[in-house]
Design a protein around this motif. Structure first.
Motif, PDB file in Angstrom:
ATOM      1  N   LYS A   1       0.774  -1.238   0.000  1.00 20.28           N
ATOM      2  CA  LYS A   1       0.000   0.000   0.000  1.00 20.28           C
ATOM      3  C   LYS A   1       0.806   1.289   0.000  1.00 20.28           C
ATOM      4  N   TYR A   2       2.043   1.275   0.405  1.00 18.95           N
ATOM      5  CA  TYR A   2       2.776   2.516   0.645  1.00 18.95           C
ATOM      6  C   TYR A   2       2.819   3.412  -0.604  1.00 18.95           C
ATOM      7  N   GLY A   3       2.397   4.661  -0.439  1.00 18.12           N
ATOM      8  CA  GLY A   3       2.451   5.632  -1.526  1.00 18.12           C
ATOM      9  C   GLY A   3       1.568   5.309  -2.713  1.00 18.12           C
ATOM     10  N   SER A   4       0.575   4.446  -2.510  1.00 15.72           N
ATOM     11  CA  SER A   4      -0.287   4.022  -3.611  1.00 15.72           C
ATOM     12  C   SER A   4      -1.561   4.856  -3.674  1.00 15.72           C
ATOM     13  N   LYS A   5      -1.846   5.419  -4.838  1.00 15.57           N
ATOM     14  CA  LYS A   5      -3.081   6.190  -5.013  1.00 15.57           C
ATOM     15  C   LYS A   5      -4.315   5.286  -5.012  1.00 15.57           C
ATOM     16  N   SER A   6      -4.127   3.982  -5.069  1.00 16.49           N
ATOM     17  CA  SER A   6      -5.258   3.058  -4.960  1.00 16.49           C
ATOM     18  C   SER A   6      -5.801   3.011  -3.533  1.00 16.49           C
ATOM     19  N   PHE A   7      -4.965   3.441  -2.563  1.00 16.37           N
ATOM     20  CA  PHE A   7      -5.382   3.409  -1.158  1.00 16.37           C
ATOM     21  C   PHE A   7      -5.439   4.793  -0.520  1.00 16.37           C
ATOM     22  N   PHE A   8      -4.662   5.756  -1.046  1.00 19.10           N
ATOM     23  CA  PHE A   8      -4.582   7.082  -0.428  1.00 19.10           C
ATOM     24  C   PHE A   8      -4.862   8.156  -1.483  1.00 19.10           C
ATOM     25  N   SER A   9      -5.738   9.103  -1.136  1.00 18.67           N
ATOM     26  CA  SER A   9      -6.160  10.116  -2.105  1.00 18.67           C
ATOM     27  C   SER A   9      -5.470  11.460  -1.928  1.00 18.67           C
ATOM     28  N   ASP A  10      -4.626  11.589  -0.906  1.00 18.51           N
ATOM     29  CA  ASP A  10      -4.049  12.899  -0.569  1.00 18.51           C
ATOM     30  C   ASP A  10      -2.528  12.931  -0.772  1.00 18.51           C
ATOM     31  N   LEU A  11      -2.028  12.160  -1.730  1.00 17.47           N
ATOM     32  CA  LEU A  11      -0.585  12.033  -1.903  1.00 17.47           C
ATOM     33  C   LEU A  11       0.024  13.138  -2.766  1.00 17.47           C
ATOM     34  N   GLY A  12      -0.790  13.825  -3.552  1.00 15.71           N
ATOM     35  CA  GLY A  12      -0.250  14.828  -4.475  1.00 15.71           C
ATOM     36  C   GLY A  12       0.731  14.177  -5.433  1.00 15.71           C
ATOM     37  N   ASP A  13       1.936  14.785  -5.548  1.00  9.90           N
ATOM     38  CA  ASP A  13       2.946  14.196  -6.430  1.00  9.90           C
ATOM     39  C   ASP A  13       3.926  13.317  -5.655  1.00  9.90           C
ATOM     40  N   LYS A  14       3.555  12.923  -4.434  1.00  4.83           N
ATOM     41  CA  LYS A  14       4.414  12.087  -3.594  1.00  4.83           C
ATOM     42  C   LYS A  14       4.072  10.600  -3.722  1.00  4.83           C
ATOM     43  N   PHE A  15       3.311  10.257  -4.732  1.00  2.00           N
ATOM     44  CA  PHE A  15       2.896   8.862  -4.886  1.00  2.00           C
ATOM     45  C   PHE A  15       3.999   8.012  -5.535  1.00  2.00           C
ATOM     46  N   ILE A  16       3.836   6.711  -5.407  1.00  2.00           N
ATOM     47  CA  ILE A  16       4.687   5.740  -6.092  1.00  2.00           C
ATOM     48  C   ILE A  16       3.775   4.898  -6.970  1.00  2.00           C
ATOM     49  N   ASN A  17       4.148   4.693  -8.215  1.00  2.00           N
ATOM     50  CA  ASN A  17       3.284   3.955  -9.138  1.00  2.00           C
ATOM     51  C   ASN A  17       2.966   2.557  -8.597  1.00  2.00           C
ATOM     52  N   ASP A  18       1.764   2.096  -8.883  1.00  4.04           N
ATOM     53  CA  ASP A  18       1.385   0.740  -8.490  1.00  4.04           C
ATOM     54  C   ASP A  18       2.091  -0.316  -9.345  1.00  4.04           C
ATOM     55  N   ASP A  19       2.449   0.052 -10.567  1.00  3.29           N
ATOM     56  CA  ASP A  19       3.088  -0.914 -11.466  1.00  3.29           C
ATOM     57  C   ASP A  19       4.502  -1.257 -11.014  1.00  3.29           C
ATOM     58  N   ILE A  20       4.791  -2.537 -10.953  1.00  2.45           N
ATOM     59  CA  ILE A  20       6.155  -3.031 -10.750  1.00  2.45           C
ATOM     60  C   ILE A  20       6.510  -3.887 -11.954  1.00  2.45           C
ATOM     61  N   GLU A  21       7.600  -3.551 -12.628  1.00  4.45           N
ATOM     62  CA  GLU A  21       8.056  -4.378 -13.745  1.00  4.45           C
ATOM     63  C   GLU A  21       8.859  -5.564 -13.229  1.00  4.45           C
ATOM     64  N   LEU A  22       8.633  -6.709 -13.847  1.00  5.57           N
ATOM     65  CA  LEU A  22       9.347  -7.924 -13.474  1.00  5.57           C
ATOM     66  C   LEU A  22       9.847  -8.647 -14.715  1.00  5.57           C
TER      67      LEU A  22
END
Length: 217
Positions: free
Chosen positions: A187-208
């Motif tokens: 969940k950390y820094g995910s806009k899927s769980f937090f709506s008040d992150l502004g530009d401090k979010f981390i993308n949900d996508d992880i490349e593998l």
């Protein structure tokens, strides 16, 4: 001035579009499925952990980080030369950051953060695993499906692979694909769980990218 602003806007838009286009396709993700079972006559292969690895890459507005995760153990099974079943265990304590020099203090900081409860909670979930549920061909590509367990969640993912069976060894190599970490409760820094992150979010996508080499047991 207007011309300069317009050119700047177009350049930013082009960079943004290009960056998005360069990201790997997300693996088809569904509910966990029944694991594949090989026939009794299947040939067993033990995963060569020294020559098997998972490459990862994460994204945020200001850049990206990448590294590797080791495969702890596993096996593949083949029937008539075709991959039929398999499972491997992922050592979450082995998460390595490669884009920051090891002697840089931010290297240890990021590694520790990834292992913390904010991300993969390694102290509680020291291993993850992937168990094959099926293999098929779609549009000329070999597609591997399997249950991926991270933390306390399991989802079935399907992504393109190549399988090279040389008799004594099998090498399974995936194309680079992405997973949506929010589906595994990271969940950390995910806009899927937090709506008040502004530009401090981390993308949900992880490349593998997964490479598994196994030797006949």
């Amino acid at each position: 001035m207007k011309t300069l602003l317009l050119k700047s806007f177009v350049l930013v838009a082009l960079i943004t579009f290009t960056s998005c286009g360069d990201k790997a396709k997300e693996a088809e993700t569904t509910k966990a499925a029944e694991a594949a079972k090989a026939e009794a006559t299947a040939v067993n292969y033990k995963v060569d952990t020294e020559n098997s690895t998972i490459e990862w890459k994460g994204f945020k507005p200001t850049g990206e980080h990448f590294g590797t995760i080791a495969i702890q153990e596993g096996k593949l099974q083949a029937t008539d030369g075709e991959l039929a079943a398999g499972k491997f265990i992922i050592d979450m304590n082995s998460i390595e950051v490669l884009d920051i020099p090891a002697d840089d203090e931010s290297h240890a900081k990021l590694t520790g953060h990834l292992k913390s409860a904010d991300f993969f909670e390694v102290e509680k979930f020291s291993t993850s695993n992937f168990e094959m549920t099926g293999i098929s061909t779609k549009d000329g590509q070999t597609m591997l499906s399997g249950n991926l367990t991270l933390k306390d969640a399991t989802n079935n993912v399907t992504f393109p692979v190549t399988v090279d069976n040389k008799g004594e060894t099998i090498t399974l190599t995936s194309e680079t694909f992405t997973i949506d970490r929010s589906k595994w409760n990271v969940k950390y820094g995910s806009k899927s769980f937090f709506s008040d992150l502004g530009d401090k979010f981390i993308n949900d996508d992880i490349e593998l990218k997964v490479v598994v080499k196994a030797t006949k047991a």
